[in-house]
Write an enzyme that holds these catalytic residues in place. Structure first.
Site, PDB file in Angstrom:
ATOM      1  N   HIS A 105     -17.246  65.768  85.004  1.00 23.58           N
ATOM      2  CA  HIS A 105     -15.979  65.606  85.730  1.00 23.58           C
ATOM      3  C   HIS A 105     -15.085  64.546  85.083  1.00 23.58           C
ATOM      4  O   HIS A 105     -15.549  63.587  84.468  1.00 23.58           O
ATOM      5  CB  HIS A 105     -16.207  65.313  87.212  1.00 23.58           C
ATOM      6  N   ASP A 107     -12.563  62.749  86.763  1.00 22.21           N
ATOM      7  CA  ASP A 107     -12.139  61.627  87.601  1.00 22.21           C
ATOM      8  C   ASP A 107     -13.183  60.523  87.631  1.00 22.21           C
ATOM      9  O   ASP A 107     -14.383  60.749  87.383  1.00 22.21           O
ATOM     10  CB  ASP A 107     -11.808  62.106  89.022  1.00 22.21           C
ATOM     11  N   ASP A 143     -20.200  57.438  84.296  1.00 17.32           N
ATOM     12  CA  ASP A 143     -19.878  58.399  85.353  1.00 17.32           C
ATOM     13  C   ASP A 143     -18.432  58.869  85.217  1.00 17.32           C
ATOM     14  O   ASP A 143     -17.535  58.258  85.759  1.00 17.32           O
ATOM     15  CB  ASP A 143     -20.113  57.735  86.711  1.00 17.32           C
ATOM     16  N   GLU A 177     -14.264  65.333  91.496  1.00 17.21           N
ATOM     17  CA  GLU A 177     -15.660  65.320  91.913  1.00 17.21           C
ATOM     18  C   GLU A 177     -15.963  64.151  92.837  1.00 17.21           C
ATOM     19  O   GLU A 177     -16.759  64.268  93.772  1.00 17.21           O
ATOM     20  CB  GLU A 177     -16.567  65.266  90.677  1.00 17.21           C
ATOM     21  N   GLU A 178     -15.319  63.007  92.576  1.00 18.23           N
ATOM     22  CA  GLU A 178     -15.643  61.794  93.328  1.00 18.23           C
ATOM     23  C   GLU A 178     -15.199  61.850  94.791  1.00 18.23           C
ATOM     24  O   GLU A 178     -15.696  61.088  95.621  1.00 18.23           O
ATOM     25  CB  GLU A 178     -15.013  60.567  92.649  1.00 18.23           C
ATOM     26  N   ASP A 212     -24.699  64.519  85.369  1.00 17.72           N
ATOM     27  CA  ASP A 212     -24.021  63.543  86.223  1.00 17.72           C
ATOM     28  C   ASP A 212     -25.009  62.866  87.166  1.00 17.72           C
ATOM     29  O   ASP A 212     -24.749  62.693  88.349  1.00 17.72           O
ATOM     30  CB  ASP A 212     -22.914  64.241  87.025  1.00 17.72           C
ATOM     31  N   HIS A 406     -20.367  53.313  89.307  1.00 15.66           N
ATOM     32  CA  HIS A 406     -19.665  52.672  90.423  1.00 15.66           C
ATOM     33  C   HIS A 406     -19.901  51.157  90.480  1.00 15.66           C
ATOM     34  O   HIS A 406     -19.406  50.498  91.384  1.00 15.66           O
ATOM     35  CB  HIS A 406     -20.056  53.299  91.767  1.00 15.66           C
TER      36      HIS A 406
END
Length: 431
Positions: A105, A107, A143, A177-178, A212, A406
């Site tokens: 992804h 984002d 990520d 995705e997030e 992921d 994150h």
């Protein structure tokens, strides 16, 4: 063939650093998190794909909140990009006959507290202080830019060496995705089945690798996830003075009892265990709580809290809701309050069979590259894989990561980027 691909990948460190650095420079934060979406990042990636000679398609999903009102998704056709090369030497995977997808992804999440970062989170820095080799630090480098970068290096290994994958291979770079995949996977599945019924994105025999998630060794292959239920509860009672609770109906007290009862009684009712998951049981956790009255000596007339429920797949959500309703009614009667609830998110997912051809192929490739024996696992967190599994498409989540997503000073090891690219190249070659 393997030696040719691996030789290219071993010399692709500069490409890995370039991709990570340039992608990181262009924050792709969803509007829900205060950003403008993925367009700047996608435009740079498009230019890179053109320069490298890759064939690709961009699918824009409308979102008025985002830059230029769109959320871009990119699809790279690896075989079409290698059409002038020589076919690979592997057999088609178990006769499945579909397309192998590698999906990451675009984002990223916001950087959080800037003072916790060693550097500007949007400027990649390299550090050589890890016993496992150099690492790149920056928001999004793990990520999900590690998976994205690895897949591009694996695809480039075929294109630049004149080889062609042994079966159809496509790379998919999704938006959103997030924040739930509304403008990413969910929209792509909808657009290509409703508006373009003869151009379905996925076929029933397709296999999808989603790099992921994983672990620091690369031993776990995620094939299943728990059912996800998020609930927001609002309790309405009657406000009163703290010295006269008899004149009121304490919404906070009722809400607290409801939270505790749901936590314990749902856990007991749906108490079976499954060793595929960690933890191996369903979880029912009170989480978010908002303030009610501003002073200590007032009985609150309204209360609000949320619960995060991660339920083993053997228990459909429809079997949990009646138990919630029963407990809610009992608390309402006891405390003379009214309780309403809404579901903020409700997702059920099929599992990918442990004997899927994709699991076997991936296990063999990981063993070849990293010398490891893999094992299938389930997770409590929701993933984009649920959208595919619920369509009957086999997908797994796998990568070799230190799990810094994150976090401040998020990083990706260059050795993992290149190692995962080798795993992906073996999948493409079906060796």
């Amino acid at each position: 063939m393997k030696e040719t691909l691996f030789s290219y990948i071993d010399n692709a460190e500069d490409m890995a650093v370039e991709l990570e650095t340039e992608l990181c420079k262009r924050p792709a934060i969803s509007p829900e998190s205060g950003g403008k979406g993925e367009l700047d990042k996608a435009l740079w990636l498009e230019a890179w794909l053109k320069e490298q000679g890759f064939q690709y398609e961009r699918i824009d999903i409308k979102d008025e909140r985002a830059k230029e009102g769109i959320r871009p998704n990119l699809i790279v056709d690896v075989n079409a990009s290698c059409k002038n090369g020589n076919a690979g030497g592997g057999e088609n995977y178990s006769g499945a006959g579909g397309t192998l997808w590698i999906m990451s992804h675009l984002d990223v999440v916001p950087p959080g507290e800037i003072t916790l970062w060693e550097n500007d989170p949007w400027t990649v820095i390299r550090k050589d202080d890890s016993p496992l080799g150099p690492r790149l630090i920056g928001r999004g480098v793990e990520d999900n830019q590690q998976g994205l970068t690895s897949s591009l290096i694996a695809a480039a290994a075929f294109k630049k060496t004149g080889l062609v994958p042994a079966h159809p291979v496509k790379l998919l770079f999704c938006a959103d995705e997030e924040c739930g995949s509304t403008y990413g996977m969910a929209a792509l599945l909808r657009e290509r089945t409703v508006r373009e019924p003869n151009h379905n994105l996925f076929g029933k025999d397709d296999l999808v690798l989603i790099p992921d998630g994983g672990d620091s060794k690369g031993e776990t292959i995620e094939i299943a996830e728990k059912n996800l239920l998020w609930i927001e509860f609002t309790t309405k009672g009657k406000q009163a003075h703290g010295s006269r609770p008899d004149l009121g109906a304490n919404a906070h007290l009722a809400g607290a009892e409801l939270a505790v009862r749901l936590h314990h009684e749902l856990g007991e009712t749906f108490g079976e265990r499954d060793p595929l998951f960690d933890p191996d049981y369903s979880t029912f956790q009170p989480t978010k709580k908002t303030s009610n009255v501003p002073n200590i000596n007032t009985i609150p007339g309204e209360d609000y809290f949320c619960m995060d429920m991660r339920i083993l797949p053997r228990y459909p959500i429809k079997t949990v809701l009646p138990v919630i309703d029963r407990i809610k009614a009992e608390v309402e009667a006891k405390h003379r309050v009214m309780i309403n609830y809404t579901s903020a998110q409700q997702v059920e997912s099929r599992a990918t069979p442990a004997d899927s051809p994709l699991v076997a192929m991936l296990s063999a490739a990981v063993r070849e590259v990293y010398g490891l024996k893999t094992r299938p696992v389930g997770v409590g967190g929701g993933t984009v894989g649920s959208f595919l599994r619920n369509k009957g498409i086999h997908c797994v989540i796998w990568s070799r990561v230190d799990d810094t997503a994150h976090q401040p000073n998020e990083y990706a090891l260059i050795a993992n980027i290149l190692g995962d690219a080798k795993v992906m190249a073996l999948l493409m070659a079906s060796m």
